[in-house]
Enzyme design. Sequence first.
Site, PDB file in Angstrom:
ATOM      1  N   LYS A 136      -2.701 -10.050   7.490  1.00 63.35           N
ATOM      2  CA  LYS A 136      -3.319  -9.914   6.177  1.00 63.35           C
ATOM      3  C   LYS A 136      -4.765 -10.362   6.338  1.00 63.35           C
ATOM      4  O   LYS A 136      -5.048 -11.543   6.496  1.00 63.35           O
ATOM      5  CB  LYS A 136      -2.601 -10.775   5.148  1.00 63.35           C
ATOM      6  CG  LYS A 136      -3.154 -10.607   3.743  1.00 63.35           C
ATOM      7  CD  LYS A 136      -2.321 -11.381   2.739  1.00 63.35           C
ATOM      8  CE  LYS A 136      -2.667 -11.036   1.309  1.00 63.35           C
ATOM      9  NZ  LYS A 136      -4.091 -11.084   1.002  1.00 63.35           N
ATOM     10  N   GLU A 183      -8.739  -2.559   5.030  1.00 65.36           N
ATOM     11  CA  GLU A 183      -9.474  -3.759   4.639  1.00 65.36           C
ATOM     12  C   GLU A 183     -10.728  -3.837   5.501  1.00 65.36           C
ATOM     13  O   GLU A 183     -10.678  -3.580   6.697  1.00 65.36           O
ATOM     14  CB  GLU A 183      -8.568  -4.978   4.885  1.00 65.36           C
ATOM     15  CG  GLU A 183      -9.104  -6.281   4.352  1.00 65.36           C
ATOM     16  CD  GLU A 183      -8.677  -6.568   2.887  1.00 65.36           C
ATOM     17  OE1 GLU A 183      -8.138  -5.665   2.224  1.00 65.36           O
ATOM     18  OE2 GLU A 183      -8.931  -7.692   2.436  1.00 65.36           O
TER      19      GLU A 183
HETATM   20  P1  AMP Z   1      -3.512 -10.149  -2.748  1.00 61.24           P
HETATM   21  O1  AMP Z   1      -4.906  -9.752  -3.139  1.00 61.24           O
HETATM   22  O2  AMP Z   1      -3.365 -11.593  -2.391  1.00 61.24           O
HETATM   23  O3  AMP Z   1      -2.507  -9.638  -3.751  1.00 61.24           O
HETATM   24  O4  AMP Z   1      -3.146  -9.386  -1.395  1.00 61.24           O
HETATM   25  C1  AMP Z   1      -3.199  -8.015  -1.284  1.00 61.24           C
HETATM   26  C2  AMP Z   1      -4.499  -7.625  -0.634  1.00 61.24           C
HETATM   27  O5  AMP Z   1      -4.517  -8.006   0.720  1.00 61.24           O
HETATM   28  C3  AMP Z   1      -4.708  -6.133  -0.572  1.00 61.24           C
HETATM   29  O6  AMP Z   1      -5.186  -5.616  -1.772  1.00 61.24           O
HETATM   30  C4  AMP Z   1      -5.710  -5.988   0.550  1.00 61.24           C
HETATM   31  O7  AMP Z   1      -7.025  -6.099   0.053  1.00 61.24           O
HETATM   32  C5  AMP Z   1      -5.446  -7.193   1.425  1.00 61.24           C
HETATM   33  N1  AMP Z   1      -4.893  -6.868   2.757  1.00 61.24           N
HETATM   34  C6  AMP Z   1      -5.302  -7.434   3.906  1.00 61.24           C
HETATM   35  N2  AMP Z   1      -4.606  -6.965   4.942  1.00 61.24           N
HETATM   36  C7  AMP Z   1      -3.710  -6.062   4.457  1.00 61.24           C
HETATM   37  C8  AMP Z   1      -2.699  -5.259   5.055  1.00 61.24           C
HETATM   38  N3  AMP Z   1      -2.452  -5.277   6.363  1.00 61.24           N
HETATM   39  N4  AMP Z   1      -1.983  -4.456   4.232  1.00 61.24           N
HETATM   40  C9  AMP Z   1      -2.216  -4.438   2.889  1.00 61.24           C
HETATM   41  N5  AMP Z   1      -3.152  -5.187   2.279  1.00 61.24           N
HETATM   42  C10 AMP Z   1      -3.903  -6.007   3.056  1.00 61.24           C
END
Ligand code: AMP
Length: 525
Positions: free
Chosen positions: A220, A270
Amino acid sequence: MVEFGRLADLCRRLRASPGRLVKLGLLADYLRALPADAVGTAVAFLTARAFPASDPRVLGVRGLPDVQRSAVAANAAPAPLLTLGDVAAAFAAVAVAGGAGARRTRDELLRGLAARASEEERETLQRIIAGEMRTGVSNGLMLEAITRAFGAPLETTRRAAQSLGDLSEVATLAVRGGAAALAASSARPGVPLLPMLAQIAEDFEEVLEAQGGTSALEYKYDGARIQLHRDGERIWIWTRRLSDVTASLPDVVETARRELGAAPFILDGEVLALDAAGRPLPFQELMRRFRRVHEVERLVREMPLTLHFFDCLMADGHSLVGEPYARRWEALAAVTGGRHLAERAIVTSPAEARDFLARALAAGHEGVMAKDLRSAYEPGGRGKRWFKLKTAQTVDCVIVAVDRGSGRRSGWLSNYHLAVRDGDAFADVGKTFKGLTDQQFVAMTERLWALATSDEGYTVRVRPEVVVEVAYNEIQKSPTYRSGMALRFARITRIRDDKAPEQATTLDELRALYERQFATKGRSV
Ligand code: AMP
């Protein structure tokens, strides 16, 4: 004018008819009889949403305030009939109410609505607000009802639902343009799709169970979401909130031209900005790149970006939105030639998953995403297909009350009300019964009884003296607690006998931690 009472009446009849086919008929008849401009709202309400799925607004309330029957009766002139439009307008006003007095404004708006509603209408309003209709209308059933009401083939409606991620939108397209409009709604370069979102998970056992025993884990990355489209020479880049940032990111455009496939594609990924030493820059810095419209070139040199793609929604001009993750990843690898991909591993056990998480953290990333290999891309959807797992953070809370345990914990005081300091007082931010051993429960029960100030039967209030270290996965805004904050997945990690209650975390500190969550993950982008 569409009476809200008709929708409430439909809900009652749906509840009274257990058979799926009967429900389907009732829904389809209702939708067919509506004017086109009311269909989207009706579909949202019937699927327990105050706003359509792709509409980012939220109500921010948990229920309808109580209205006194006498107040309603004393209202001399009979109130005009409540319409779907009235309810939608009141919800919209509730969603924008902000600043000081927001709670009062919301309360008044909803009270006004409730005062005009019949008993049955009030119940329906309450269920929409609570997000649960209890009519047995799943999204699948609604999809079929839309199909039946407006005469489009089920497959076409389903594909449109997959690419739009919003049944209100699907129904509106169907009523206005029929099957042709639905067919044209599938993913196209130049038209951004809402990004698929993830639900937070506490542990890998839960993730593997929900995803059928196998998950694709990916790093992530702590950057900003982008959606990259190509159609011939044209390239577009959108943010998570679907703003077009193509002009600010000429380097990404260039990479797409030079290194990615030439046939039409849509990629999801990302982007990270690195400092001279190769470490990720804070989110605010990265946002300077996104917002820049003048002298873009200088910033491109100063702040190079790295890309990590993790999904492919179109390849060779074909939409892949409805295809399973595993198939989309193959297409992603083909479009990118294996470059700029998110680091990933397919795992089948919690131990393997934990190893991968450790690798991600060691590499400086904030956690991992866990994705179901069988799942379609659900634009705007947040569910168990994609989970996010981050490392836990801790705060020091004071125990201010405790609930009596039941079942295996009966006899103990075991569900602790956790609070942070708020001036001289304490503000509740959550409850937990997790983290202590049986022995610690016994000792804690004895200790808390000695501090008891009142016994309300189920809940015992105690003098705020015991400080515990509490791990949590996320801080959320909460209408439940007066503090306005709640800890998600709270569990006690240590009893802090070395700390006095005056040394516990303060509400201001918690608010700052809450804000920091957005410093790394844009709220405004
Ligand atoms: P959150 O904002 O904490 O809900 O986490 C989701 C966000 O993590 C997504 O909207 C992306 O911007 C980010 N992200 C980073 N790495 C990934 C990944 N491998 N797959 C999907 N989202 C990712």
